[in-house]
Design a protein around this motif. Structure first.
Motif, PDB file in Angstrom:
ATOM      1  N   VAL A 150     -31.326   2.624 -33.602  1.00  0.00           N
ATOM      2  CA  VAL A 150     -30.917   2.177 -31.815  1.00  0.00           C
ATOM      3  C   VAL A 150     -31.842   1.798 -31.408  1.00  0.00           C
ATOM      4  CG1 VAL A 150     -30.369   3.597 -29.946  1.00  0.00           C
ATOM      5  CG2 VAL A 150     -30.052   4.613 -31.730  1.00  0.00           C
ATOM      6  N   ASN A 151     -30.847   0.846 -30.611  1.00  0.00           N
ATOM      7  CA  ASN A 151     -31.026  -0.757 -30.475  1.00  0.00           C
ATOM      8  C   ASN A 151     -31.083  -0.246 -28.736  1.00  0.00           C
ATOM      9  OD1 ASN A 151     -31.528  -3.122 -28.868  1.00  0.00           O
ATOM     10  ND2 ASN A 151     -31.254  -4.200 -30.759  1.00  0.00           N
ATOM     11  N   GLU A 152     -32.695   0.008 -28.557  1.00  0.00           N
ATOM     12  CA  GLU A 152     -32.728   0.553 -26.742  1.00  0.00           C
ATOM     13  C   GLU A 152     -32.143  -1.619 -25.829  1.00  0.00           C
ATOM     14  OE1 GLU A 152     -34.940   3.573 -25.745  1.00  0.00           O
ATOM     15  OE2 GLU A 152     -35.759   3.146 -28.298  1.00  0.00           O
ATOM     16  N   GLU A 153     -31.956  -2.165 -26.080  1.00  0.00           N
ATOM     17  CA  GLU A 153     -31.920  -3.445 -25.481  1.00  0.00           C
ATOM     18  C   GLU A 153     -30.309  -3.493 -25.047  1.00  0.00           C
ATOM     19  OE1 GLU A 153     -31.943  -6.967 -27.425  1.00  0.00           O
ATOM     20  OE2 GLU A 153     -33.806  -7.013 -28.183  1.00  0.00           O
ATOM     21  N   ASP A 154     -29.826  -3.784 -23.469  1.00  0.00           N
ATOM     22  CA  ASP A 154     -29.383  -3.862 -22.673  1.00  0.00           C
ATOM     23  C   ASP A 154     -28.174  -4.100 -23.346  1.00  0.00           C
ATOM     24  OD1 ASP A 154     -27.112  -3.880 -21.181  1.00  0.00           O
ATOM     25  OD2 ASP A 154     -27.987  -5.383 -19.521  1.00  0.00           O
ATOM     26  N   SER A 155     -27.096  -3.748 -23.502  1.00  0.00           N
ATOM     27  CA  SER A 155     -25.169  -4.147 -24.513  1.00  0.00           C
ATOM     28  C   SER A 155     -24.461  -4.124 -24.315  1.00  0.00           C
ATOM     29  CB  SER A 155     -25.614  -2.166 -26.001  1.00  0.00           C
ATOM     30  OG  SER A 155     -25.671  -1.816 -24.647  1.00  0.00           O
TER      31      SER A 155
END
Length: 200
Positions: A150-155
């Motif tokens: 899971v990419n936790e950067e702002d999507s």
């Protein structure tokens, strides 16, 4: 337009591809299910699908059923990215709900695999967090999914981006299946009653 409300009912599922990716859209696709046939390797065909599961409707959607059945009938490996709106231990939630339990049953019955790893939330709005976005595959494809995260950067969304690498370097063989209805269950039960020393 939605025939009941008269309002515009836009798509809730999509697949975005690069220019060199060839996908053939399957005819049963609808606003909540986009299913395509993908040719990732020279002799391979893989069914890929994006599915939205409306929380106000049954979790096992018509699109999900048709996608799985199409892959099974044509012996194609399958990968599904879905917003399940369902909670279950199988994909890292502390508690299961009825939707999650129903989806778990479907996954196990259809010999699908959950690629999700860990307990990082895939959905977050304010303080509300959950794991509802799933990556499902047929078992023929499961071990080709690498580096799932899971990419936790702002999507720019309340859903997080899910990223993984798929090894498409070789042809995928449909796994063997077993017809349990043809098993000799009487003999099986008898063997279970045999003391361990007699198995040696």
């Amino acid at each position: 337009k939605d025939p009941e409300t008269g309002r515009y009912a836009g798509p809730r599922a999509a697949i975005v591809t690069s220019n060199n990716t060839e996908l053939v859209k399957l005819p049963f696709s609808d606003r909540d299910c986009i299913a395509c046939l993908w040719h990732p390797a020279k002799h391979s065909k893989v069914v890929v699908a994006s599915i939205y599961m409306d929380i106000t409707q049954e979790v096992i959607t018509p699109g999900l059923k048709k996608t799985v059945e199409f892959a099974k009938q044509n012996k194609h490996p399958l990968i599904i990215a879905c917003d399940s709106n369902a909670h279950a231990h199988l994909w890292g939630m502390d508690q299961s709900n009825p939707r999650g339990e129903a989806l778990e049953d479907f996954i196990l019955t259809e010999n699908l695999m959950v690629c999700n790893l860990g307990t990082t939330p895939t959905f977050q709005i304010n303080d509300k967090k959950s794991i509802i976005d799933l990556t499902l595959t047929s078992d023929a494809l499961y071990y080709e999914i690498k580096s799932w995260r899971v990419n936790e950067e702002d999507s720019q969304s309340d859903h997080k981006r899910i990223e993984f690498i798929m090894d498409d370097a070789h042809d995928y063989d449909t796994p063997k299946t077993f017809r349990y209805s043809k098993a000799d269950w009487t003999k099986f039960t008898e063997l279970l009653d045999v003391p361990c020393k007699e198995w040696r």
